[in-house]
Design an enzyme around this catalytic site. Structure first.
Site, PDB file in Angstrom:
ATOM      1  CG  ASP A 441      -2.221   0.669   1.089  1.00  0.00           C
ATOM      2  OD1 ASP A 441      -2.347   1.482   0.168  1.00  0.00           O
ATOM      3  OD2 ASP A 441      -3.129   0.405   1.907  1.00  0.00           O
ATOM      4  CG  ASP A 503      -9.655   2.019  -0.164  1.00  0.00           C
ATOM      5  OD1 ASP A 503      -9.195   0.925  -0.535  1.00  0.00           O
ATOM      6  OD2 ASP A 503      -9.071   2.748   0.672  1.00  0.00           O
TER       7      ASP A 503
HETATM    8  C1  DGJ Z   1      -5.911   1.728   1.897  1.00  0.00           C
HETATM    9  C2  DGJ Z   1      -6.280   0.523   1.078  1.00  0.00           C
HETATM   10  O1  DGJ Z   1      -6.799   0.904  -0.152  1.00  0.00           O
HETATM   11  C3  DGJ Z   1      -7.266  -0.331   1.859  1.00  0.00           C
HETATM   12  O2  DGJ Z   1      -7.676  -1.423   1.085  1.00  0.00           O
HETATM   13  C4  DGJ Z   1      -6.623  -0.761   3.141  1.00  0.00           C
HETATM   14  O3  DGJ Z   1      -5.548  -1.613   2.863  1.00  0.00           O
HETATM   15  C5  DGJ Z   1      -6.169   0.445   3.931  1.00  0.00           C
HETATM   16  N1  DGJ Z   1      -5.348   1.315   3.144  1.00  0.00           N
HETATM   17  C6  DGJ Z   1      -5.428   0.021   5.165  1.00  0.00           C
HETATM   18  O4  DGJ Z   1      -4.906   1.065   5.859  1.00  0.00           O
END
Ligand code: DGJ
Length: 681
Positions: A441, A503
């Site tokens: 990430d 997300d």
């Molecule tokens: C952002 C990501 O897009 C989510 O899927 C998740 O992993 C969060 N970060 C976790 O902090």
């Protein structure tokens, strides 16, 4: 004068090469027959216009500045204010292979050597361009801009499709009409970004489409400008901060690659070539893509609230519905109870995992699933052991405040000691636990990247770390995520195997997000999950059938607390997973076409024209009394097809009928997905 020519099955590129200037662009477009060449040198067919320079400077592969080219230059650079005019004084063409040419240019006045590599890949119909600039002078060369590629567009280019967005809302399409004013998209956020996808597709009046994307995960720009002969120049490349690129004598810089393609079949043809080109860049564990495993991701089901017993229960429930990979998201490492702390401290939280992650990993594997783990290596929270030990490792500019986002700072990935630390920390996990998968990430934009700007070094540092980890653990797949879809590009995919698309898992929002994604990237890389109801990102409610139907063509996953599902929803999800396993090979290989029927129905077809899997989505209730027809332009009008709905009897229909009139859809609920197979008889 010579011609430099590259052909692939669907594309041709032709340059006019003179010994004393950059190669002139004569053609980039749909395939010309062998031997179809310009009838004469370009200048021979365009007499000098009034009030113009006696020396005509047409569009070249590397347009200069101050020497008669009045369009956008490929390079802006100087030596303490001097040597700022640029025009190649020598050109030599090297044939690297049957599909690759390298143009070696020199500017002996400004002291530059430029090598432009052009590969027109016959397997993908993609022209890959990259530029290497070498400072052949004796003083430092300050480089402000250096295009990776300069492409010509024909005079009938009408519109350009590009994408903007933000966290939770990726791939918002923007269609701009091309005029004699310039068009420009630029990203200064330091990573690929949500708000400026590094590519675009241009459509022409005759139905031809041109596409290009920059294989880069940092700052980038692209511009399209009208030029004096009615064509347009499309420049793409990385952008630099002031002073970021200062080449010492003899030093070189190589741009990211640009992947460019053209199709007489329009937008779908461009998408298909991109899919082939992206597929060719991926290094799969074992050498080939295995069926894309169904994921369970813990994020939206658990967030930071990790509890071993509950996670084991979740894993049990996951295995029961047919999930194949369990990905433990954020919240597992030392002291990470919310997003205010601990990034950088990459060891299991002793309170949540007193015996480390092994008991959970073993449990997951014992159930027949892979175990995957979330990390965010480039980041550090000020509240972390790492930051307390090495505050100087965070990107900063002396005298200026630190600028946090999501309470976090960014590590300086150009520092070998930072990369070594991260390599050791991640190796301690991958080397001791049965981890098959990393979700990588990156949850913030870059601001001040170092006392001397190092945005580029940041990207290269990350690629280096990824490559080192891949070399050490070649069986581990990596997912590229950046607050959802903030790092979706053709550069990072050389080190990774999946993109987290957004997300936002709300299925209605996902329809367009995923359609935008598929313009550039193939479906098997598109992380698409079934989320909870109501959706966390929007609060909207959708049925399990619709949520799972929308997620179906991508790399399917589940991101909710399965234990909370009703019995009926759990059973339906299990059926959806079986459905995905039935169809995934069809969705994840071959070509993709996308279209719109009327009345709130969109569709995509996967496979080959003689053997298709059709996925039709109604995303809003009908206002028509009778359902629309869905026209399939890719079929063969001379053949007949068996059209079979997923649940029901097939019927035989003429290809020409399906192309011109279309498939009659049945009445559908306001939010619904239908699947058909369409096979030539
Ligand atoms: C952002 C990501 O897009 C989510 O899927 C998740 O992993 C969060 N970060 C976790 O902090």
């Amino acid at each position: 004068m010579n011609w430099a020519i590259l052909h692939s099955p669907a594309c041709t590129a032709i340059w006019e090469v003179h010994e004393d200037e950059a190669p002139l662009w004569r053609y980039w477009g749909p395939r010309l027959p062998d031997g179809a060449l310009p009838p004469c040198p370009l200048r021979a067919e365009r007499p000098e216009p009034s009030f113009s320079l006696h020396h005509d400077v047409p569009l070249s592969l590397f347009p200069g500045i101050g020497m008669g080219w009045f369009g956008v230059p490929a390079l802006a650079a100087h030596r303490a204010g001097a040597d700022w005019t640029h025009a190649a004084t020598a050109c030599r063409v090297e044939t690297v292979s049957a599909d690759t040419l390298r143009f070696h240019l020199r500017d002996d006045v400004a002291g530059l050597a430029i090598a432009i590599t052009a590969r027109l890949d016959p397997a993908t119909d993609t022209l890959t361009l990259a530029t290497t600039l070498t400072n052949a002078g004796v003083t430092v060369l300050d480089v402000a801009t250096l295009a990776a590629a300069c492409l010509p567009l024909p005079p009938d280019a009408e519109e350009v499709l590009s994408y903007t967005g933000r966290h939770n809302s990726e791939f918002i399409a923007i269609t701009d009409t091309l005029t004699r004013s310039g068009w420009r998209r630029e990203n200064r956020r330091g990573l690929t970004s949500h708000d400026c996808f590094p590519g675009a597709i241009v459509t022409c009046a005759d139905g031809t489409a041109y596409g290009a994307q920059i294989a880069w995960s940092g700052n980038h720009a692209q511009s399209i400008d009208w030029i004096d002969d009615g064509r347009r120049q499309w420049l793409l490349g990385e952008t630099y901060a002031p002073g970021e690129i200062r080449l010492a004598p003899g030093e070189s810089i190589t741009t990211p690659e640009v992947l460019a393609t053209v199709s007489a079949q329009g937008m779908d043809g461009v998408n298909q070539a991109f899919h082939r080109a992206i597929r060719a860049r991926i290094v799969w564990p074992g050498g080939a893509m295995a069926p894309r495993k169904v994921h369970l991701n813990t994020w939206e089901g658990f967030y930071f609230d990790h509890d071993l017993a509950s996670l084991k229960d979740l894993a049990n429930a996951a295995a029961q519905v047919g999930i194949e990979r369990f990905v433990l998201d954020d919240g597992w490492f030392a002291g990470r109870d919310d997003d205010t702390s601990s990034l950088g401290d990459w060891w299991p939280d002793p309170a949540k995992y007193p015996e480390g992650l092994a008991p959970l990993a073993r449990h997951v594997i014992g159930l027949g699933m892979d175990f995957g783990l979330w990390v965010e290596p480039e980041m550090v929270n000020p509240d972390s052991d790492l930051y307390r030990a090495h505050p100087d490792w965070a990107l900063h500019v002396d005298g200026r405040p630190l600028l946090a986002a999501r309470n976090q700072l960014v590590l300086d990935m150009s520092l070998p000691q930072v990369r070594d630390y991260l390599f050791e920390a991640i190796t301690a996990l991958l080397g001791t636990l049965p981890i098959a998968y990393l979700k990588w990430d990156h949850n913030r934009d870059l601001t001040h990247a170092g006392n001397r700007a190092s945005f580029r070094a940041q990207v290269l540092g990350t690629y280096t770390l990824m490559a080192r980890l891949r070399a050490a653990f070649p069986a581990v797949e990596i997912e590229s995520c950046a607050g959802g879809g903030g790092r979706i590009d053709a550069g990072v995919i050389a080190h990774t195997h999946r993109f987290w698309t957004s997300d936002c898992i709300d299925a209605i929002s996902r329809v367009n997000i995923q359609r935008g994604f598929l313009r550039f990237m193939p479906p098997e890389l598109m992380g698409s999950h079934v989320g909870a109801c109501p959706a966390h990102s929007t609060g909207r409610m959708q049925s399990m059938a619709f949520r799972s139907g929308v997620a179906l063509p991508g790399h399917f996953g589940v991101e909710l607390d399965l234990r909370q599902l009703s019995k009926a929803d759990r059973a339906e999800l299990g059926q959806a997973i079986t459905r995905y396993k039935t169809w995934r090979d069809r969705f994840h290989h071959g070509l993709v076409w996308q279209g719109e029927a009327d009345d709130h129905v969109v569709w995509q077809a996967h496979g080959q024209p003689h053997d298709l899997l059709l996925h039709a989505t109604r995303f809003a209730p009908t206002s028509w009394r009778h359902a629309p027809h869905l026209r399939l332009p890719m079929l063969d009008p001379t053949r007949r097809y068996r059209v079979t709905p997923e649940h029901g009897e097939g019927q035989e229909i003429a290809g020409s009928w399906l192309m011109r009139v279309g498939l009659a859809l049945p009445p559908m609920p306001g939010e619904a997905v239908l699947i058909y197979t369409i096979t030539a008889i």
